[in-house]
Design a protein around this motif. Structure first.
Motif, PDB file in Angstrom:
ATOM      1  N   SER A  34       0.825  -1.190   0.000  1.00  0.00           N
ATOM      2  CA  SER A  34       0.000   0.000   0.000  1.00  0.00           C
ATOM      3  C   SER A  34       0.866   1.249   0.000  1.00  0.00           C
ATOM      4  CB  SER A  34      -0.900  -0.003   1.242  1.00  0.00           C
ATOM      5  OG  SER A  34      -1.567   1.216   1.375  1.00  0.00           O
ATOM      6  N   ARG A  36       0.134   3.830   1.669  1.00  0.00           N
ATOM      7  CA  ARG A  36       0.058   4.383   3.015  1.00  0.00           C
ATOM      8  C   ARG A  36       0.489   3.343   4.036  1.00  0.00           C
ATOM      9  NH1 ARG A  36      -5.712   7.066   3.896  1.00  0.00           N
ATOM     10  NH2 ARG A  36      -4.696   7.599   5.850  1.00  0.00           N
ATOM     11  N   SER A  38       0.517   1.035   7.405  1.00  0.00           N
ATOM     12  CA  SER A  38      -0.566   0.396   8.151  1.00  0.00           C
ATOM     13  C   SER A  38      -0.750   1.070   9.499  1.00  0.00           C
ATOM     14  CB  SER A  38      -0.263  -1.089   8.344  1.00  0.00           C
ATOM     15  OG  SER A  38      -1.320  -1.717   9.043  1.00  0.00           O
ATOM     16  N   LEU A  39      -2.004   1.205   9.935  1.00  0.00           N
ATOM     17  CA  LEU A  39      -2.309   1.807  11.222  1.00  0.00           C
ATOM     18  C   LEU A  39      -2.173   0.814  12.367  1.00  0.00           C
ATOM     19  CD1 LEU A  39      -5.396   4.010  10.294  1.00  0.00           C
ATOM     20  CD2 LEU A  39      -3.015   4.698  10.524  1.00  0.00           C
ATOM     21  N   LEU A  66     -12.708   0.689   8.371  1.00  0.00           N
ATOM     22  CA  LEU A  66     -11.328   0.256   8.150  1.00  0.00           C
ATOM     23  C   LEU A  66     -11.234  -0.602   6.907  1.00  0.00           C
ATOM     24  CD1 LEU A  66     -10.411  -0.845  11.799  1.00  0.00           C
ATOM     25  CD2 LEU A  66      -9.853   1.343  10.704  1.00  0.00           C
ATOM     26  N   ARG A  67     -10.166  -0.412   6.150  1.00  0.00           N
ATOM     27  CA  ARG A  67      -9.878  -1.258   4.996  1.00  0.00           C
ATOM     28  C   ARG A  67      -8.709  -2.160   5.359  1.00  0.00           C
ATOM     29  NH1 ARG A  67      -8.473   2.392   1.655  1.00  0.00           N
ATOM     30  NH2 ARG A  67     -10.507   2.724   0.685  1.00  0.00           N
ATOM     31  N   THR A  78     -13.535  -4.128   3.600  1.00  0.00           N
ATOM     32  CA  THR A  78     -13.812  -2.862   4.267  1.00  0.00           C
ATOM     33  C   THR A  78     -14.887  -3.113   5.309  1.00  0.00           C
ATOM     34  OG1 THR A  78     -13.232  -1.573   2.301  1.00  0.00           O
ATOM     35  CG2 THR A  78     -14.571  -0.482   3.976  1.00  0.00           C
ATOM     36  N   VAL A 111      -2.174  -4.636   5.603  1.00  0.00           N
ATOM     37  CA  VAL A 111      -2.227  -3.182   5.728  1.00  0.00           C
ATOM     38  C   VAL A 111      -3.622  -2.813   6.229  1.00  0.00           C
ATOM     39  CG1 VAL A 111      -2.209  -0.970   4.518  1.00  0.00           C
ATOM     40  CG2 VAL A 111      -0.507  -2.693   3.946  1.00  0.00           C
ATOM     41  N   GLU A 113      -6.060   0.429   6.989  1.00  0.00           N
ATOM     42  CA  GLU A 113      -6.206   1.857   6.704  1.00  0.00           C
ATOM     43  C   GLU A 113      -7.603   2.324   7.121  1.00  0.00           C
ATOM     44  OE1 GLU A 113      -4.082   2.564   2.529  1.00  0.00           O
ATOM     45  OE2 GLU A 113      -5.320   0.751   2.564  1.00  0.00           O
ATOM     46  N   ARG A 114      -7.706   3.592   7.508  1.00  0.00           N
ATOM     47  CA  ARG A 114      -9.020   4.181   7.769  1.00  0.00           C
ATOM     48  C   ARG A 114      -9.623   4.623   6.444  1.00  0.00           C
ATOM     49  NH1 ARG A 114      -9.451   8.165  12.853  1.00  0.00           N
ATOM     50  NH2 ARG A 114     -11.599   7.434  12.758  1.00  0.00           N
ATOM     51  N   PRO A 120      -4.535   9.610  10.115  1.00  0.00           N
ATOM     52  CA  PRO A 120      -4.669   8.393  10.913  1.00  0.00           C
ATOM     53  C   PRO A 120      -4.795   8.728  12.383  1.00  0.00           C
ATOM     54  CG  PRO A 120      -2.388   8.701  10.268  1.00  0.00           C
ATOM     55  CD  PRO A 120      -3.190   9.745   9.539  1.00  0.00           C
ATOM     56  N   ARG A 129       4.986   3.430  14.648  1.00  0.00           N
ATOM     57  CA  ARG A 129       4.455   3.112  13.336  1.00  0.00           C
ATOM     58  C   ARG A 129       5.578   2.786  12.363  1.00  0.00           C
ATOM     59  NH1 ARG A 129      -0.603   5.551  13.556  1.00  0.00           N
ATOM     60  NH2 ARG A 129      -1.593   4.394  15.217  1.00  0.00           N
TER      61      ARG A 129
END
Length: 231
Positions: A34, A36, A38-39, A66-67, A78, A111, A113-114, A120, A129
């Motif tokens: 990804s 972005r 990962s959260l 969240l995805r 999702t 991953v 993601e929001r 985030p 992170r």
């Protein structure tokens, strides 16, 4: 003339190869990472919750979308957070079925993601992170659960498990390797004492052998539990 033909042929092959890579990437085959970070750090696992695809979390509020992407097969789910748990993201059975590989109860390369939010959420205490600069060892915060009072659980939310084999053990997102934890299933009184063997995305994530010591038949999650540090 023969030399020119060879050069023309080589150039044509290079163009075709470039086009194939570009097309593959566009469809998600050549690169599954990804853009972005990962959260959540560590593995993603699941509970035995029924209903439509959903998740629970120890840091995202109810209603957060969240995805979750499984980087090993490119599958994506999702989901909305429906309540609290002891994990950064704990999928229910329907959500896990959307992204899992056959026979696997854990997604190691993932991953999270929001959806619909640019910024985030703040990391949990002590969490670093991916890609973030780590403070020197002397400045790193002490895991928050090390000072938990006797009789109070060191983890909030449900306890679940991964498909890890071997002797009874656990992984954790806040206890260092070697920490001994006593996990009690308050619904049946069963107790297991395990050592933390590595990191995960949960406060405490049991392996298969540890879960077998505690679980009730057919259940993949322990909702009423007590997690204690063994001194």
């Amino acid at each position: 003339m023969k030399v020119q033909r060879k050069h023309v042929l080589a150039a044509g092959v290079a163009v075709v190869a470039t086009a194939v890579v570009a097309v593959g990437t566009g469809f998600g085959f050549a690169d599954t990472t990804s853009a972005r970070p990962s959260l959540c750090s560590g593995s993603v696992t699941f509970s035995a919750e029924g209903g439509g695809p959903a998740a629970t979390s120890d840091r995202f509020p109810v209603g957060t979308r969240l995805r979750v992407t499984n980087l090993d097969n490119g599958k994506v789910a999702t989901v909305s957070v429906s309540g609290p748990s002891g994990s950064c993201v704990l999928l229910n059975a329907a959500a896990m079925d959307l992204v899992r590989e056959p026979g696997k109860n854990v997604i190691r390369r993932n991953v999270v993601e929001r959806v619909g939010v640019d910024a985030p959420v703040a990391p949990a205490p002590g969490e670093t992170r991916p890609g973030a600069a780590q403070p020197p060892a002397t400045q790193r915060p002490t895991p928050p659960a090390t000072g938990v009072a006797a009789g109070r659980s060191a983890c909030s939310g449900s306890v679940t498990f991964s498909a890890e084999a071997g002797a009874a053990a656990a992984t954790s997102d806040r206890f260092p390797v070697g920490t001994r934890l006593r996990v009690t299933n308050l619904d049946n009184g069963k107790v297991a004492t395990v050592s933390v063997s590595g990191p995960s995305g949960s406060c405490v994530l049991l392996n298969t052998a540890a879960m077998e010591l505690l679980r009730e038949p057919g259940k993949n999650v322990i909702r009423r539990n007590l997690v204690e540090l063994v001194r």
